[in-house]
Design an enzyme around this catalytic site. Structure first.
Site, PDB file in Angstrom:
ATOM      1  N   TRP A 132      47.891  42.147  34.803  1.00 35.01           N
ATOM      2  CA  TRP A 132      47.003  42.383  35.947  1.00 35.01           C
ATOM      3  C   TRP A 132      47.072  43.866  36.308  1.00 35.01           C
ATOM      4  CZ3 TRP A 132      48.621  41.921  41.623  1.00 35.01           C
ATOM      5  CH2 TRP A 132      47.514  41.966  42.468  1.00 35.01           C
ATOM      6  N   ASP A 213      55.004  36.009  38.778  1.00 34.45           N
ATOM      7  CA  ASP A 213      53.814  36.100  39.626  1.00 34.45           C
ATOM      8  C   ASP A 213      53.045  34.788  39.441  1.00 34.45           C
ATOM      9  OD1 ASP A 213      51.510  36.696  40.946  1.00 34.45           O
ATOM     10  OD2 ASP A 213      51.120  38.594  39.921  1.00 34.45           O
ATOM     11  N   LYS A 248      43.573  31.587  45.507  1.00 36.86           N
ATOM     12  CA  LYS A 248      42.674  30.853  44.607  1.00 36.86           C
ATOM     13  C   LYS A 248      42.783  29.345  44.785  1.00 36.86           C
ATOM     14  CE  LYS A 248      43.432  34.941  42.671  1.00 36.86           C
ATOM     15  NZ  LYS A 248      42.677  36.117  42.467  1.00 36.86           N
TER      16      LYS A 248
HETATM   17  C1  LMR Z   1      41.855  39.551  40.109  1.00 39.49           C
HETATM   18  O1  LMR Z   1      42.666  39.757  39.209  1.00 39.49           O
HETATM   19  O2  LMR Z   1      40.653  39.776  39.977  1.00 39.49           O
HETATM   20  C2  LMR Z   1      42.327  38.959  41.413  1.00 39.49           C
HETATM   21  O3  LMR Z   1      43.669  38.677  41.349  1.00 39.49           O
HETATM   22  C3  LMR Z   1      41.943  39.764  42.588  1.00 39.49           C
HETATM   23  C4  LMR Z   1      42.740  41.013  42.733  1.00 39.49           C
HETATM   24  O4  LMR Z   1      43.336  41.199  43.795  1.00 39.49           O
HETATM   25  O5  LMR Z   1      42.780  41.827  41.814  1.00 39.49           O
END
Ligand code: LMR
Length: 401
Positions: A132, A213, A248
Site C-alpha cells: 500500500w 495491517d 471497508k
Molecule cells: C486504498 O488503498 O485505496 C485505501 O486503503 C484508501 C487509502 O487510504 O489509501
C-alpha cells in the site's frame, strides 16, 4: 523571508490524488476504480442495515459530546480485540494484548509506529514489494528507514513465498515486518494458512517484529478465516502488532474507526505498553472520535446485529467475486488472449492488472477510467452500468500491447 519559502509543492498522493483528478474530470461517463472503496450495484457506498439501525438509536438518544479516554471506548476495545484475535485466543485470554481505539487503519499504523519509535528506534521497517503506497510514508514520517521484502512475482502473478522467506531469514533481529492480513493491497495475492505458518516460524527464529495491517477482515474468505495470521502468531507466542480498520467492512470510511493492538509478552508488559501508547495518542490527537466506535461496538456486542453485519458483509464479498467473473469473461469475449485467471483468483477489492504507467494514463486520459499508476483497479467499483465501458477500454488497451 517566509518560514515556508523552502517548501516545494508536494506531489499528488498516488491514491487520494487520483480521486482529486477524478472529481475534477467533467466527463459524464467517468469511472473511479482508483481508491479502495466498496461500492454497491448502483455505484454508491452502501449504508449497511446494521449501521443504519444503530444510527437511528443513537440519533434518538440525547448525549453530551464528552471526551473519550486516550485509549478510546473500553467496551469497543474489548469486542474489537475479540473480533481481531478470535474468542479463544490465548494471547487475549492471558491479558498480553493491549488494544487502543484508533483513527482508522492509518491512525492505528501511525500510533503503532510511534510506539515502536520509542521501543526500537534503530530497527529497520520492511514492507512487501509492492505494498500500500501509504505504508512507506507512515513509517518514514515516524522516523524509520524502510526497505522491502520480496512478495509479488509478476511472472506467475502470485506470492513469491520462497523469496519472501529468504528475505525474512536475511533480516536482522528486531526488524519490523509489515504484512497484510488478507486482500493484499495492491496485488490481491494472499498467503495461504500453511504459508502463514512458515512465516511465523521464520519470524520467531529470527526474532522479527510482525506488524499486521488488517483493513479488510471478512472481505477475503470470512471473518474467522481472515484472522488466521493473528491466530498463528498469537499461538506461537510472538510479539507483534495489528492495525485494523472498519472503513471497508462496515462502510464507515469517514468515521475513521479502527484499533491498534500490541501482542506483548505478558499482562504486566501489556499494561506498560498501553501506558506508553496513550502518550503517543495524546501527542498526536489526544483521544479518538466517538460515533463510529459506538456504532461498531453496539453491532459487535449484539448477537442479532452481528448476524446481520456478517450477512451483509458476505453479500459484499459475493458481489466483488461476481464482478471479477463478469470482468474476466467480458475481456475474454472481447478478444483478450492473455491468461486472465488472475482476475478471479486474486482476493479483495483490487485487481492488479499488470497494466503499465502509460497504459493506466491512457485509460484515464482517453477513456476517463481512473485506476492507480501501479496498475491497480478497484473491482469493487464495477457494476452493471459501468462494466461494458470498462471492458471495452481495458480490452482495447490490452490488445494494443
Ligand atoms: C486504498 O488503498 O485505496 C485505501 O486503503 C484508501 C487509502 O487510504 O489509501
Amino acid at each position: 523571508m517566509s518560514v515556508f519559502s523552502c517548501l516545494e509543492t508536494a506531489p499528488r498522493d498516488p491514491i487520494m490524488g487520483m480521486t482529486e483528478a477524478y472529481m475534477a474530470d467533467p466527463a459524464p461517463d467517468k469511472v473511479n476504480l482508483g481508491v479502495g472503496v466498496y461500492l454497491d450495484e448502483t455505484g454508491k457506498i452502501p449504508l449497511m442495515m446494521c449501521v443504519q439501525a444503530v444510527e437511528q438509536d443513537l440519533a434518538a438518544t440525547r448525549r453530551p459530546h464528552g471526551y473519550l479516554p486516550m485509549s478510546g471506548m473500553a467496551g469497543y476495545n474489548t469486542v474489537v480485540q475479540e473480533l481481531v484475535f478470535g474468542p479463544s485466543s490465548s494471547a487475549v485470554i492471558t491479558g498480553r494484548v493491549a488494544t487502543l481505539q484508533a483513527v482508522a487503519g492509518t491512525g492505528a499504523l501511525r500510533v503503532g509506529a510511534g510506539l515502536l519509535a520509542l521501543a526500537s528506534p534503530d530497527s529497520k521497517v520492511l514492507l512487501s514489494d509492492p505494498s500500500w503506497e501509504n505504508h512507506d510514508l507512515v513509517f518514514t514520517r515516524a522516523g524509520f528507514t524502510t526497505g522491502t521484502y520480496r512478495y509479488y512475482d509478476a511472472a506467475t502473478r502470485s506470492v513469491d513465498i520462497e523469496g519472501m522467506l529468504d528475505d525474512l531469514r536475511a533480516a536482522d533481529p528486531g526488524t519490523i515486518v509489515v504484512m497484510h492480513a488478507s486482500c493484499h493491497n495492491p496485488t490481491g495475492c494472499d498467503l495461504t494458512h500453511d504459508e502463514w505458518d512458515r512465516v511465523t516460524e521464520v519470524v520467531q527464529e529470527r526474532e522479527l517484529v510482525p506488524f499486521i495491517d488488517m483493513a479488510y477482515q471478512g472481505l477475503s474468505l470470512s471473518v474467522i478465516q481472515d484472522m488466521y495470521p493473528m491466530t498463528a502468531l498469537g499461538e506461537a507466542g510472538v510479539n507483534f502488532l495489528v492495525a485494523n480498520s472498519f472503513s471497508k467492512n462496515f462502510g464507515l470510511y469517514g468515521e475513521r474507526v479502527g484499533a491498534i493492538h500490541f501482542a506483548t509478552s505478558d499482562s504486566a508488559e501489556a499494561t506498560r505498553v498501553l501506558s506508553q501508547a496513550k502518550i503517543v495518542v495524546r501527542s498526536l490527537y489526544s483521544n479518538p472520535p466517538t460515533q463510529g466506535a459506538a456504532i461498531v461496538s453496539t453491532i459487535l456486542s449484539s448477537r442479532e446485529l452481528r448476524g446481520i453485519w456478517e450477512k451483509e458483509l458476505g453479500e459484499m464479498r459475493d458481489r466483488i467475486k461476481k464482478m471479477r467473473a463478469v470482468f474476466r469473461s467480458g475481456l475474454e469475449n472481447a478478444g483478450v488472449t492473455q491468461d486472465l485467471s488472475y482476475i478471479t483468483s486474486q482476493a479483495g477489492l483490487f485487481s492488479y492488472s499488470g497494466l503499465t504507467v502509460p497504459q493506466m494514463q491512457r485509460l484515464r486520459n482517453e477513456f476517463h477510467i481512473y485506476g492507480l499508476d501501479s496498475g491497480r483497479l478497484c473491482v469493487a467499483g464495477l457494476n452493471a452500468f459501468n462494466m461494458d465501458r470498462v471492458i471495452e477500454a481495458v480490452s482495447e488497451i490490452m490488445k494494443s500491447e
